[in-house]
Motif scaffolding. Sequence first.
Motif, PDB file in Angstrom:
ATOM      1  N   MET C 128      43.712  26.243  40.648  1.00  0.00           N
ATOM      2  CA  MET C 128      42.353  26.159  40.109  1.00  0.00           C
ATOM      3  C   MET C 128      41.323  25.863  41.187  1.00  0.00           C
ATOM      4  O   MET C 128      40.164  25.588  40.895  1.00  0.00           O
ATOM      5  CB  MET C 128      42.272  25.067  39.045  1.00  0.00           C
ATOM      6  CG  MET C 128      42.940  25.436  37.741  1.00  0.00           C
ATOM      7  SD  MET C 128      43.021  24.019  36.629  1.00  0.00           S
ATOM      8  CE  MET C 128      41.300  23.805  36.213  1.00  0.00           C
ATOM      9  N   SER C 131      37.141  26.387  41.453  1.00  0.00           N
ATOM     10  CA  SER C 131      36.466  26.470  40.158  1.00  0.00           C
ATOM     11  C   SER C 131      35.394  25.385  40.056  1.00  0.00           C
ATOM     12  O   SER C 131      35.566  24.269  40.538  1.00  0.00           O
ATOM     13  CB  SER C 131      37.493  26.297  39.034  1.00  0.00           C
ATOM     14  OG  SER C 131      36.908  25.676  37.917  1.00  0.00           O
ATOM     15  N   TRP C 133      34.502  23.879  37.393  1.00  0.00           N
ATOM     16  CA  TRP C 133      34.948  22.818  36.472  1.00  0.00           C
ATOM     17  C   TRP C 133      35.757  21.766  37.200  1.00  0.00           C
ATOM     18  O   TRP C 133      35.672  20.582  36.886  1.00  0.00           O
ATOM     19  CB  TRP C 133      35.750  23.428  35.321  1.00  0.00           C
ATOM     20  CG  TRP C 133      34.904  24.395  34.559  1.00  0.00           C
ATOM     21  CD1 TRP C 133      34.992  25.753  34.561  1.00  0.00           C
ATOM     22  CD2 TRP C 133      33.776  24.064  33.734  1.00  0.00           C
ATOM     23  NE1 TRP C 133      34.003  26.292  33.780  1.00  0.00           N
ATOM     24  CE2 TRP C 133      33.242  25.284  33.251  1.00  0.00           C
ATOM     25  CE3 TRP C 133      33.184  22.860  33.355  1.00  0.00           C
ATOM     26  CZ2 TRP C 133      32.138  25.342  32.415  1.00  0.00           C
ATOM     27  CZ3 TRP C 133      32.080  22.914  32.519  1.00  0.00           C
ATOM     28  CH2 TRP C 133      31.572  24.130  32.055  1.00  0.00           C
ATOM     29  N   GLY C 212      33.762  25.881  45.857  1.00  0.00           N
ATOM     30  CA  GLY C 212      33.910  27.279  46.184  1.00  0.00           C
ATOM     31  C   GLY C 212      32.675  27.745  46.922  1.00  0.00           C
ATOM     32  O   GLY C 212      31.666  27.041  46.971  1.00  0.00           O
ATOM     33  N   ASP C 215      29.483  27.396  45.083  1.00  0.00           N
ATOM     34  CA  ASP C 215      29.141  26.082  44.532  1.00  0.00           C
ATOM     35  C   ASP C 215      28.656  25.099  45.592  1.00  0.00           C
ATOM     36  O   ASP C 215      28.686  23.894  45.374  1.00  0.00           O
ATOM     37  CB  ASP C 215      30.352  25.478  43.818  1.00  0.00           C
ATOM     38  CG  ASP C 215      30.847  26.382  42.716  1.00  0.00           C
ATOM     39  OD1 ASP C 215      30.005  27.080  42.122  1.00  0.00           O
ATOM     40  OD2 ASP C 215      32.059  26.413  42.481  1.00  0.00           O
TER      41      ASP C 215
END
Lengths: 283, 356, 262
Positions: C128, C131, C133, C212, C215
Amino acid sequence: MKSLRTGALLLSPLLFVLLAAFVVPLLLLVPTSFQEYRPGEGIATDVWTLQNFVRIGADEFYREVVLRTIGLGIAVTLSCLLLGYPVAYLIVRGNPRWRLPLTLLVIFPLMLNLVVRSFGWIVLLTNRGVVNNLLIDIGLIDRPLRLMFNMTGLMIGLTHIYLPFMVLMLVAALQNVPRDVESAAATLGSSRFHIFRAVTLPLTAPGIISGSILVFVLTISALVTPRMLGGPTYQVMATLIYDEFMLLLDWPSGSALSFALAIATIFIIWISSRMTKRWAGLA
Amino acid sequence: MSNVSLRHLAKRYGKVAVVKDVSLEIAEGEFVSLLGPSGCGKTTILRMVAGLIEPSDGAITVGGRDITRLPPNKRNVGLVFQSYALFPHMTVFENVAFGLRRKGESGAALDERVREALALVRLEGYGDRYPRQLSGGQQQRVAMARAIAPRPSVLLFDEPLSNLDAKLRDEMQIELKRLQRDLNITTLFVTHDQAEALSLSDRVCVMNDGVIQQFDTPEEIYHRPATAFVASFIGKPNRLAGTVKDGAVDLGDGLVLQSSGAASLDDGTPVDVFIRQEAVTLSASPDGKGTGLPGTIVLRSFSGAQVQYVVRLGNRFEVVVEVASSGEGANLEQGREVFLTIRPQDTIILRSGTGA
Amino acid sequence: MNEQRPGLTISSVALLVVLFLQIPVIVVMLASFSETSYLTIPPQGWTLKWFEAVLTDRTYIDAIKNSLILAVGSTTISLVLGVAASYAIFRKLVPGSEALTSLLMAPLIIPSVVIGVALLQYFTLVGMRGSFWVLLIAHVVITVPYIVRSALASLSGIDLAVEEAARVLGANGFTTFRLVTLPLIKPGLVAGALFSFVTSMENVPVTIFLAGPRDTTLPILIFTSVEMGVNPSVAAVSTLLIIATAIVLLAAERWTGFHRFV
């Protein structure tokens, strides 16, 4: 019991988040730290080794980084204590009208973005920075002093960053010293200095200890300021961990170093909380 | 019908029993005080009635309805706390309206009932103030208005006057009594102040160590205490130990006290005699019948309406005597020989060892 | 014997130290208005061009937006989860309140860089990494201790009888919390939320391992761009942050007497 069910309901969302995104990830560092990194191949999962931990003490480079980190921690703690005590004293014992503005001026840098504060010191300390320009302009030096990428830069930067914590701890401690006790010492014929040494200082010792522990622990785990003011070559433990994960991809070694750093901070905090509990009984 | 009944109520924390098997019947509209030293279990009983503590055993019914296991918000009781526990972030109006709003009251009807409640405690026009802007006595009255506004079936008071100074306390006592009589709400009042309990209550329940010592009218409690604990806890009695002899009490040293209760006891029974300070008459000369007990004044102290003497009787006893400062025997000096007269019916006689 | 006031020496030293604390702030602000790319004292020429450069640069705008979303999002989640958990601990609804408090406060004690690498490895393993989140949850972990600390401190200042009064007056558990408990702990929570917001806003050690490429947050952007040397647009964006911080701090002080909660 109904209250138990309510309690579980209230607690479980946060506990789940902490378990899934904090406790388990930390525990997973442990096996990694016993694995072996082979340059060019990656992490060998079939071998278990203590090499990563042995290296922290045995390898000259690692040892230097660890000792530098600890030395920096001690130096920053002491300078925060020396600079912070007069400020705390002025806030608590000075003119009450100055108390709020002074407190806000201490809190302000604390609330300000860490990256911005470190950037400010770069502007000041870099080769063509404010300090060097000023010293050259008034003719004190011919060539710029080396104020960054060494102990000096890190000392100044980290002292500035963590000084507010120390001041706030000392303010809390000084506020707990009853004025009557100091007055009593004065009526018994103590000089101002003697009152400070014999009454105020011992009574603020728990605050001094917890402030020092806090600053020390924050300093040895700091990443941003050491990297910004120390650059990629002048390493401390946190920046080395960063490089091992992000650049060298030597996760096992980085995990071992992380583990050592985490254990050290937990141990220091544990010891100090035991100490302050014992002190609290005395003071 | 809002009579309250407690049946075999008990509360234990681990092995420690704070309330032991307490049964109590309170009639509709009656004012009952729970009186006792701190730790006697009186507050625990009150909090069990309010639903803030769950009983270990027993049942509580109000108006015939069993409320033992109901949460506090479903009980329709009013509680006035020792600390007042006003909501500091709400105005006086909102404090008083809180319970009414929970019952779905709103609009003009709500306004009217809050105004009514504030008028009852004589705080009209204080609705916009915050609790911190009020004096202790005013806060106390807001707490009362808040408790009575939702028209509870039972009113509970937890030492409500103990945070007030003496003068204000006397005023509030009168006001509280008037309020309770006007509203005719069944009331349970917890206090450790006996004067408060005696003056306010229809009946007083004296407690000690989690057990009811006596549950009776204030007059009975005062004049006919059932146990030595009640006798010594109520008033400021002198306690004299002796033995029964020929229908009187032999106190030793040749002192014999006439006591109306002694006739029914066998000779030689060890007894404690309680004599209230104000039940003793002092005179400078014997009364001629030879019933006065001779003693010596060791100390005299003047306290306004009363004068108190400490009188030495024989070798074993010192008795405190209180007389009106305007009356006879108020000007006897220290060291003087005096005679104490006590009417036989004013003595309270109990067998030794009946508690406390 | 008069009240003991600190002498002239101590006062001057203290004031110098307080000045030392403001130096980087002053310098950054001066640099952001300076014509030259290296700040000189006194500054040579005044300009707003660096601000213009920042406010027209998509990279900066995106980074600021990401930072704000992350800070507001994580603080909101931390508030809800943290206050609920603190209340359960404070009212001793579950056993082991001391151990639970230690667990909730633990992210403050473990060095951030260690949390960062642990999460990097973990989220790489579960696939993950990168991400948004994940980043949000990571920020909840590092901000929640501030909420828990201020919630527990505020709760311990409430007279329990006030809650009981509400219960007896007919309020159920949730209504009592909403109408009585929550308003009473609100000033403390505002302070805690501010700390949480600031912590999320300035975090590098955890964010840098997890963010990322799309982000990137503002502190990450500043952190990585100074490796290229001193850039006046960094000074400009820093000045904006300084002004925002000062306004927020003064507002918080006015509304809640913020300094009491530090």
